[in-house]
Scaffold this active site. Structure first.
Site, PDB file in Angstrom:
ATOM      1  N   GLU A 255       1.190  -0.283  -5.060  1.00  0.00           N
ATOM      2  CA  GLU A 255       0.273   0.797  -5.382  1.00  0.00           C
ATOM      3  C   GLU A 255       1.070   2.100  -5.379  1.00  0.00           C
ATOM      4  O   GLU A 255       1.314   2.696  -4.338  1.00  0.00           O
ATOM      5  CB  GLU A 255      -0.860   0.885  -4.350  1.00  0.00           C
ATOM      6  CG  GLU A 255      -1.833   2.024  -4.643  1.00  0.00           C
ATOM      7  CD  GLU A 255      -2.464   2.633  -3.399  1.00  0.00           C
ATOM      8  OE1 GLU A 255      -3.595   3.120  -3.502  1.00  0.00           O
ATOM      9  OE2 GLU A 255      -1.818   2.611  -2.331  1.00  0.00           O
TER      10      GLU A 255
ATOM     11  N   ASP B 266       0.836  -1.195   0.000  1.00  0.00           N
ATOM     12  CA  ASP B 266       0.000   0.000   0.000  1.00  0.00           C
ATOM     13  C   ASP B 266       0.875   1.251   0.000  1.00  0.00           C
ATOM     14  O   ASP B 266       1.944   1.282   0.618  1.00  0.00           O
ATOM     15  CB  ASP B 266      -0.877  -0.023   1.261  1.00  0.00           C
ATOM     16  CG  ASP B 266      -1.769   1.189   1.379  1.00  0.00           C
ATOM     17  OD1 ASP B 266      -2.634   1.359   0.514  1.00  0.00           O
ATOM     18  OD2 ASP B 266      -1.596   1.952   2.344  1.00  0.00           O
TER      19      ASP B 266
END
Length: 848
Positions: free
Chosen positions: A486, A445
């Protein structure tokens, strides 16, 4: 500047020298500018006025020595202190930045470098080394080259295995480096898989020359301005340059991923929250492990959103990196789920939150308790508020106990301080923990925010170095583990994250946006451009495709419930190159917009109470469209969105060309039609998709060039199974104005036209032994062609661009020929050589 693996912390002496005896030196002096300046302590890179050279002994040679970390740097000399006096560097010894500006390049490894004297605007002799390392395990120290040319090139000693690192900038397995020498000569060298003498290759007798000690080495004759020995396989005499039609793929290139929010998937115990046991019960829906059945969705890998202990519903603020979220179940239940998934052939990756922890994590509560806490430096603290804001204008400094801590997303998620060795060791330990449990990799993330540098909060060199350590940690436990990041940015900013052994792939946000926008506008022009950009930018196939995810409005709402557009979007991203990711419920048309909780609502299983998700009150109310848009209802409808997804996934899994085929743009006679091809080996699939609002009768499609052999091909629409006629491929592997014998292409319909040769391909022995090699490939300024022993004395060379335009033709005498590609645009080209009756075609990528 690209920092080199293995040498990140070292600052080494770097000496620039330029001969100005043929120049009238400016009163402002002589300077050097480049990507090294910031690392050397100057305010900014590419400043032509701050980095002055001096001629202390008045010999006309201006010099400067400074200290910089190991890395690859671009630079050029300036006569004066403004760009008006910058030297013009030849492509013989320079590298085009893509905008027509050519700069010099240097590689600084594990020792000091005193660059050879070079005339202002001139070139020394260039040697380009290349080695194919496919099949080798590459250590963090990387691949190096050493030899008896090193002191001449300005390094501290000959046969130093640490001084000249090589790089695989495009992920094709070919490691390369260019070295400048002040003189011609015959030199010995060898490659090193690492940076220590025991890791040096053993050169076979067939291509080795003994040195004074009887050790066999490779030999090169540097007799021209540019010398480029062919790429060889490590430890062999075999020339083996890059072959873009035979690039490396991995298990994730064969996979279709399914993103799951465990809390919303299926509640097994009636508490209103999804759990591991519920996910296990629904595995047969995802993939029952039996390839002969057609009732399952067919996905072959799962991404679980955060499933570690956390006080929040979303799980991105972790309180224990080695525990499961209690709402989801015990560690034993997670392990049972993992075993059940693996038994069905389903890989499982999990979210790993490296950027921050929860403010309730014991590490942080102890850190905040006292400035003398041993955990104080595990987070980022300031005695006063530094005052700057985040990239979205948000507050990033938060008060606590008289001090301020840094948390880029929220006060409840303080950023970890990756400069602290203890914190880093603890996080790498947690990384190994889940891999030891058997997970198949990680989704990272907010990867671009991992390690800030002062007020530079994203995409920092420190983040890239950290990801290289992460790569080594993961691969040391499981070399086949998969990592996806990401980095929510434009394509150019994302690409560095998948280079230099950082992450395996990243999500391609710009491509997802382009798909949705093109369908909304009914115009594929923007998507066509983005596909071409993606093709040119990433290592082959190494990026992740998707439509929307848990942070975005669901795609069904983006299309205002238009089912035809939903089906078309699925047909596009599930047939494009890359690794596809499907967000749970997308396949049944779930809605979700606004606050994040509403983008992550419970899965819609049936038309019954609470959408069949739970027998209790769900943690979040189900969508209002669940009575019509649910698994049970759609399974019973052959024309449903769910069955459309099943068919597409099954076709991708069945046909290797849809998983591993390279991308080629095709054209159509109708502006509303997007067409592209996937080619792998002797097979191709040509996609034809109508973005318009009305049907198109017999749209003519053209493919300019490919690596397919000429001849007649049977055409079949894979999706419907209908015969679609035959097409004849020309000598360039292309065709013009082919119209499939199918009914009109309806609005938002997509054809998947498979081309199968009607003639059993038997490659003549002469063509096989022609063995065309191109190196380097990708190429920058020049590319060397080498033909096998069966080539005739004179062959005919033709080069086509990706649109099929003939760009270059030339006779080839003998087995070697050099092409000057310095003025070619970046992109894909096809090199065709005919020798007698034998024809061979190779793809060439030019990346200046």
């Amino acid at each position: 500047m690209a920092v080199l693996s293995g040498w990140q912390a070292q600052a080494l002496p770097l000496r620039f020298r330029v001969d100005m005896r043929q120049q009238t030196v400016s009163p402002s002096g002589v300077h050097v500018a480049g990507t090294f300046q910031n690392e050397a302590g100057y305010p900014a890179d590419w400043n032509p006025a701050t980095t002055a050279l001096t001629d202390i002994d008045n010999d006309g040679v201006y010099e400067l020595t400074l200290n910089v970390p190991a890395g690859t740097y671009l630079y050029k000399f300036v006569n004066g202190n403004s760009w008006a006096g910058a030297e013009i560097v030849s492509t013989d010894c320079g590298f085009d930045d893509g905008g027509g500006n050519v700069n010099r390049q240097l590689v600084l490894g594990g020792s000091a470098l005193s660059l050879p004297v070079v005339a202002f605007g001139g070139c020394n002799t260039q040697v380009r080394f290349a080695v194919n390392m496919r099949g080798q395990t590459i250590p963090r120290a990387g691949v190096n080259v050493m030899g008896n040319f090193q002191t001449l090139a300005g390094y501290n000693a000959n046969w130093n295995p640490t001084a000249i690192p090589m790089a695989d900038a495009n992920g094709d397995g070919i490691y390369e480096v260019q070295v400048s020498l002040p003189a011609f000569g015959r030199f010995q060298y060898k490659f090193v898989n690492g940076n220590a003498l025991p890791a040096a290759e053993t050169v076979p007798t067939a291509c080795g020359t003994a040195d004074a000690n009887g050790v066999l080495n490779r030999v090169l004759d540097a007799t021209t301005a540019v010398n480029a020995p062919p790429a060889v396989c490590f430890g062999t005499c075999t020339p083996c340059g890059a072959s873009p039609t035979n690039y490396t793929t991995h298990w994730w290139n064969d996979a279709v991923f399914y993103e799951v929010f465990v809390r919303s998937f299926y509640d097994s115990n009636g508490d209103g929250r999804g759990d591991f046991a519920g996910l296990t019960q629904k595995l047969d829906y995802l993939n029952d492990g039996n390839p002969s059945t057609s009732t399952d969705l067919g996905v072959t890998a799962l991404w679980l959103m955060p499933m570690m202990e956390s006080p929040s519903y979303h799980g991105y603020d972790v309180t224990n990196y080695k525990a499961t979220e209690p709402d989801y179940g015990t560690m034993a239940e997670f392990e049972a789920f993992l075993a059940a998934a693996h038994s069905r052939g389903i890989k499982v990756i999990v979210d790993l939150v490296l950027n921050h922890s929860s403010s309730q994590h014991p590490w942080f509560t102890q850190s905040a308790s006292s400035v003398t806490s041993p955990y104080r430096d595990w987070f980022v603290w300031s005695a006063t508020n530094p005052g700057f804001l985040g990239p979205l204008g948000q507050q990033v400094w938060h008060p606590r106990n008289g001090s301020f801590y840094y948390g880029i997303f929220w006060s409840g998620m303080p950023d970890l301080n990756w400069s602290n060795p203890g914190l880093k060791a603890a996080m790498w330990d947690a990384t190994r923990f889940w891999l030891d449990k058997g997970v198949d990799g990680y989704r990272l993330d907010a990867v671009k925010f991992l390690d800030e540098d002062g007020r530079v909060l994203e995409n920092t060199p420190e983040t890239f170095r950290l990801l290289e350590e992460f790569h080594d940690t993961v691969k040391s436990v499981n070399p086949n583990a998969f990592t996806v990041g990401e980095a929510w940015s434009n394509t150019a900013s994302v690409v560095p994250y998948v280079l230099n052994n950082r992450l395996d792939v990243c999500f391609e946000f710009d491509l997802a946006t382009s798909i949705i926008n093109a369908l909304r506008l009914g115009n594929p022009a923007g998507l066509r451009n983005q596909l071409n950009l993606v093709e040119q930018s990433y290592p082959k196939l190494q990026y992740a495709t998707f439509l929307t995810n848990h942070d975005q409005n669901r795609v069904m709402g983006e299309f205002s419930g238009n089912m035809a557009r939903m089906k078309q979007a699925a047909a596009l991203y599930l047939t494009m190159p890359g690794v596809p990711f499907l967000y749970y419920g997308e396949e049944v048309g779930m809605l979700g917009a606004g606050v994040d909780e509403d983008k992550r609502k419970p899965m819609q299983w049936t038309a019954g109470s609470q959408a069949g998700f739970t027998t209790a009150t769900p943690w979040r109310a189900v969508n209002s469209n669940y009575p019509q848009f649910n698994v049970a209802t759609m399974q019973a409808d052959p024309a449903s969105l769910l069955n459309h997804y099943k068919q597409l996934i099954r076709l991708r899994t069945t046909h290797e060309v849809l998983r591993k085929g390279y991308f080629l743009p095709a054209t159509s006679s109708n502006a509303a039609v997007l067409s592209y091809a996937r080619v792998f080996g002797s097979e191709a699939v040509v996609m034809v998709s109508n973005f318009g609002s009305s049907a198109v009768t017999a749209p003519a499609v053209s493919l300019a060039v490919s690596s397919l052999p000429a001849g007649s091909y049977r055409v079949t629409d894979l999706y419907s199974g209908q015969a679609a006629g035959t097409v004849t491929l020309d000598a360039q592997g292309g065709f013009s104005n082919f119209a499939a014998t199918l009914p009109a292409l309806a609005a938002n319909e997509t054809w998947m036209l498979r081309l199968e040769s009607l003639v059993t391909a038997v490659t003549p022995a002469a063509a096989q032994s022609m063995a065309l090699q191109l190196y380097p490939n990708p190429a920058a300024n020049r590319v060397q062609l080498e033909l096998g022993p069966a080539a005739a004395l004179t062959s005919q060379l033709r080069v086509y661009d990706i649109q099929g335009r003939l760009l270059h033709t030339a006779p080839v005498t003998g087995r070697r020929h050099t092409l000057d590609t310095s003025k070619w645009a970046n992109g894909t080209y096809f090199v065709r050589v005919q020798s007698g009756t034998a024809v061979t075609v190779q793809r060439l990528v030019v990346a200046q």
